[in-house]
Design a protein around this motif. Structure first.
Motif, PDB file in Angstrom:
ATOM      1  N   MET A   1       0.844  -1.184   0.000  1.00 27.81           N
ATOM      2  CA  MET A   1       0.000   0.000   0.000  1.00 27.81           C
ATOM      3  C   MET A   1       0.884   1.241   0.000  1.00 27.81           C
ATOM      4  O   MET A   1       1.826   1.352   0.761  1.00 27.81           O
ATOM      5  CB  MET A   1      -0.882  -0.020   1.249  1.00 27.81           C
ATOM      6  N   THR A   2       0.574   2.186  -0.851  1.00 30.73           N
ATOM      7  CA  THR A   2       1.337   3.420  -0.946  1.00 30.73           C
ATOM      8  C   THR A   2       0.713   4.460  -0.027  1.00 30.73           C
ATOM      9  O   THR A   2      -0.503   4.651  -0.014  1.00 30.73           O
ATOM     10  CB  THR A   2       1.329   3.944  -2.392  1.00 30.73           C
ATOM     11  N   THR A   3       1.562   5.128   0.714  1.00 30.42           N
ATOM     12  CA  THR A   3       1.071   6.161   1.620  1.00 30.42           C
ATOM     13  C   THR A   3       1.160   7.518   0.933  1.00 30.42           C
ATOM     14  O   THR A   3       2.047   7.752   0.118  1.00 30.42           O
ATOM     15  CB  THR A   3       1.861   6.164   2.941  1.00 30.42           C
ATOM     16  N   LEU A   4       0.234   8.403   1.243  1.00 28.01           N
ATOM     17  CA  LEU A   4       0.246   9.741   0.662  1.00 28.01           C
ATOM     18  C   LEU A   4       1.254  10.647   1.351  1.00 28.01           C
ATOM     19  O   LEU A   4       1.646  11.657   0.806  1.00 28.01           O
ATOM     20  CB  LEU A   4      -1.150  10.368   0.755  1.00 28.01           C
ATOM     21  N   VAL A   5       1.676  10.278   2.565  1.00 23.08           N
ATOM     22  CA  VAL A   5       2.624  11.077   3.314  1.00 23.08           C
ATOM     23  C   VAL A   5       3.997  10.418   3.217  1.00 23.08           C
ATOM     24  O   VAL A   5       4.163   9.268   3.620  1.00 23.08           O
ATOM     25  CB  VAL A   5       2.197  11.196   4.796  1.00 23.08           C
ATOM     26  N   PRO A   6       4.988  11.113   2.663  1.00 22.72           N
ATOM     27  CA  PRO A   6       6.317  10.524   2.537  1.00 22.72           C
ATOM     28  C   PRO A   6       6.928  10.192   3.903  1.00 22.72           C
ATOM     29  O   PRO A   6       6.648  10.858   4.900  1.00 22.72           O
ATOM     30  CB  PRO A   6       7.135  11.618   1.843  1.00 22.72           C
ATOM     31  N   GLU A   7       7.736   9.154   3.904  1.00 21.36           N
ATOM     32  CA  GLU A   7       8.396   8.709   5.144  1.00 21.36           C
ATOM     33  C   GLU A   7       9.231   9.839   5.744  1.00 21.36           C
ATOM     34  O   GLU A   7       9.323   9.980   6.956  1.00 21.36           O
ATOM     35  CB  GLU A   7       9.279   7.484   4.849  1.00 21.36           C
ATOM     36  N   GLN A   8       9.829  10.656   4.890  1.00 17.60           N
ATOM     37  CA  GLN A   8      10.645  11.779   5.360  1.00 17.60           C
ATOM     38  C   GLN A   8       9.793  12.751   6.179  1.00 17.60           C
ATOM     39  O   GLN A   8      10.232  13.257   7.199  1.00 17.60           O
ATOM     40  CB  GLN A   8      11.276  12.497   4.176  1.00 17.60           C
ATOM     41  N   THR A   9       8.571  12.979   5.759  1.00 18.32           N
ATOM     42  CA  THR A   9       7.677  13.883   6.482  1.00 18.32           C
ATOM     43  C   THR A   9       7.312  13.298   7.835  1.00 18.32           C
ATOM     44  O   THR A   9       7.286  14.012   8.844  1.00 18.32           O
ATOM     45  CB  THR A   9       6.406  14.149   5.661  1.00 18.32           C
ATOM     46  N   ILE A  10       7.046  12.015   7.864  1.00 15.93           N
ATOM     47  CA  ILE A  10       6.706  11.360   9.133  1.00 15.93           C
ATOM     48  C   ILE A  10       7.878  11.425  10.104  1.00 15.93           C
ATOM     49  O   ILE A  10       7.708  11.765  11.279  1.00 15.93           O
ATOM     50  CB  ILE A  10       6.264   9.900   8.884  1.00 15.93           C
ATOM     51  N   SER A  11       9.080  11.134   9.619  1.00 10.37           N
ATOM     52  CA  SER A  11      10.247  11.168  10.506  1.00 10.37           C
ATOM     53  C   SER A  11      10.563  12.598  10.940  1.00 10.37           C
ATOM     54  O   SER A  11      10.965  12.826  12.084  1.00 10.37           O
ATOM     55  CB  SER A  11      11.460  10.522   9.833  1.00 10.37           C
ATOM     56  N   ALA A  12      10.353  13.579  10.064  1.00 13.85           N
ATOM     57  CA  ALA A  12      10.578  14.980  10.437  1.00 13.85           C
ATOM     58  C   ALA A  12       9.577  15.417  11.502  1.00 13.85           C
ATOM     59  O   ALA A  12       9.932  16.128  12.449  1.00 13.85           O
ATOM     60  CB  ALA A  12      10.481  15.881   9.215  1.00 13.85           C
ATOM     61  N   THR A  13       8.332  14.979  11.356  1.00 11.59           N
ATOM     62  CA  THR A  13       7.311  15.316  12.350  1.00 11.59           C
ATOM     63  C   THR A  13       7.637  14.698  13.701  1.00 11.59           C
ATOM     64  O   THR A  13       7.532  15.351  14.739  1.00 11.59           O
ATOM     65  CB  THR A  13       5.916  14.853  11.869  1.00 11.59           C
ATOM     66  N   LYS A  14       8.062  13.444  13.685  1.00 10.23           N
ATOM     67  CA  LYS A  14       8.449  12.776  14.935  1.00 10.23           C
ATOM     68  C   LYS A  14       9.628  13.491  15.586  1.00 10.23           C
ATOM     69  O   LYS A  14       9.630  13.724  16.793  1.00 10.23           O
ATOM     70  CB  LYS A  14       8.807  11.318  14.679  1.00 10.23           C
ATOM     71  N   ALA A  15      10.614  13.865  14.767  1.00  7.35           N
ATOM     72  CA  ALA A  15      11.778  14.585  15.303  1.00  7.35           C
ATOM     73  C   ALA A  15      11.362  15.924  15.894  1.00  7.35           C
ATOM     74  O   ALA A  15      11.870  16.336  16.944  1.00  7.35           O
ATOM     75  CB  ALA A  15      12.818  14.785  14.205  1.00  7.35           C
ATOM     76  N   SER A  16      10.411  16.597  15.247  1.00 11.19           N
ATOM     77  CA  SER A  16       9.933  17.887  15.759  1.00 11.19           C
ATOM     78  C   SER A  16       9.234  17.722  17.101  1.00 11.19           C
ATOM     79  O   SER A  16       9.455  18.509  18.024  1.00 11.19           O
ATOM     80  CB  SER A  16       8.978  18.536  14.763  1.00 11.19           C
ATOM     81  N   VAL A  17       8.400  16.704  17.195  1.00 13.66           N
ATOM     82  CA  VAL A  17       7.698  16.451  18.462  1.00 13.66           C
ATOM     83  C   VAL A  17       8.705  16.109  19.560  1.00 13.66           C
ATOM     84  O   VAL A  17       8.607  16.615  20.686  1.00 13.66           O
ATOM     85  CB  VAL A  17       6.648  15.328  18.286  1.00 13.66           C
ATOM     86  N   ASP A  18       9.681  15.268  19.238  1.00 14.81           N
ATOM     87  CA  ASP A  18      10.717  14.922  20.216  1.00 14.81           C
ATOM     88  C   ASP A  18      11.483  16.164  20.657  1.00 14.81           C
ATOM     89  O   ASP A  18      11.793  16.329  21.842  1.00 14.81           O
ATOM     90  CB  ASP A  18      11.686  13.891  19.631  1.00 14.81           C
ATOM     91  N   THR A  19      11.768  17.046  19.720  1.00 15.38           N
ATOM     92  CA  THR A  19      12.494  18.276  20.041  1.00 15.38           C
ATOM     93  C   THR A  19      11.671  19.171  20.959  1.00 15.38           C
ATOM     94  O   THR A  19      12.196  19.704  21.940  1.00 15.38           O
ATOM     95  CB  THR A  19      12.857  19.039  18.751  1.00 15.38           C
ATOM     96  N   VAL A  20      10.389  19.322  20.657  1.00 17.84           N
ATOM     97  CA  VAL A  20       9.527  20.166  21.486  1.00 17.84           C
ATOM     98  C   VAL A  20       9.478  19.634  22.916  1.00 17.84           C
ATOM     99  O   VAL A  20       9.629  20.394  23.882  1.00 17.84           O
ATOM    100  CB  VAL A  20       8.109  20.264  20.879  1.00 17.84           C
ATOM    101  N   PHE A  21       9.304  18.332  23.062  1.00 19.43           N
ATOM    102  CA  PHE A  21       9.253  17.771  24.412  1.00 19.43           C
ATOM    103  C   PHE A  21      10.612  17.841  25.100  1.00 19.43           C
ATOM    104  O   PHE A  21      10.692  18.048  26.310  1.00 19.43           O
ATOM    105  CB  PHE A  21       8.712  16.337  24.383  1.00 19.43           C
TER     106      PHE A  21
END
Length: 168
Positions: A1-21
């Protein structure tokens, strides 16, 4: 299954959340250090006031009372200087941690807006090229403004800390 959200975007979002916390934890740690310093200062002040209050000065004359007051004033000034030195150290170390975290975030490849938009344009839905081009140009201008604002904020914060240190 192809995702509409690139893996890079998901990892960047996770990194951003980790940074904020992470930054929130650093701020909380700095606050805890200031709270501990204030508690210690209050306890020491109360002990000192209690000690002065029980000293028998009345029967010794005005010179003895004046000497006690002078000593207490000198001690109070020294304690205030020490207190503000500690406050400045706590603020400076917290600021340094924030600056280091910001440098790490801005150096991450996932933070590079141009690379992110290039990835998005490769994965764009059919007919989305115009929207991606618009976002690239808009985000480029916003990125330059954000970089300038970050530089100005860094300079202002450093100047405020330097002023606090020089006045302590």
């Amino acid at each position: 299954m192809t995702t509409l959200v690139p893996e890079q975007t998901i990892s960047a979002t996770k990194a951003s959340v980790d940074t904020v916390f992470g930054l929130a934890n650093k701020a909380l740690h700095g606050f805890e250090m200031l709270l501990e310093l204030n508690t210690q200062t209050l306890k020491a002040t109360l002990a000192e006031v209690q000690e002065v209050a029980v000293q028998p000065v009345i029967g010794k004359g005005p010179q003895a009372a004046f000497a006690v007051q002078t000593t207490q004033l000198q001690t109070g000034v020294q304690r205030a200087q020490g207190y503000w030195k500690h406050v400045t150290e706590i603020v400076s170390s917290t600021q340094a941690e924030f600056e280091e975290a910001a440098k790490l975030v801005f150096k991450q490849p996932s933070f590079e807006p141009k690379a992110w938009f290039d990835s998005m344009s490769k994965n764009a839905l059919p007919g989305g090229d115009t929207i991606v081009a618009f976002w690239k140009s808009s985000f480029g201008a916003a990125s330059q403004a954000a970089d300038a604002a970050y530089a100005a904020a860094t300079r202002t914060t450093k100047k405020a800390v330097e002023t606090a240190v020089s006045q302590a």
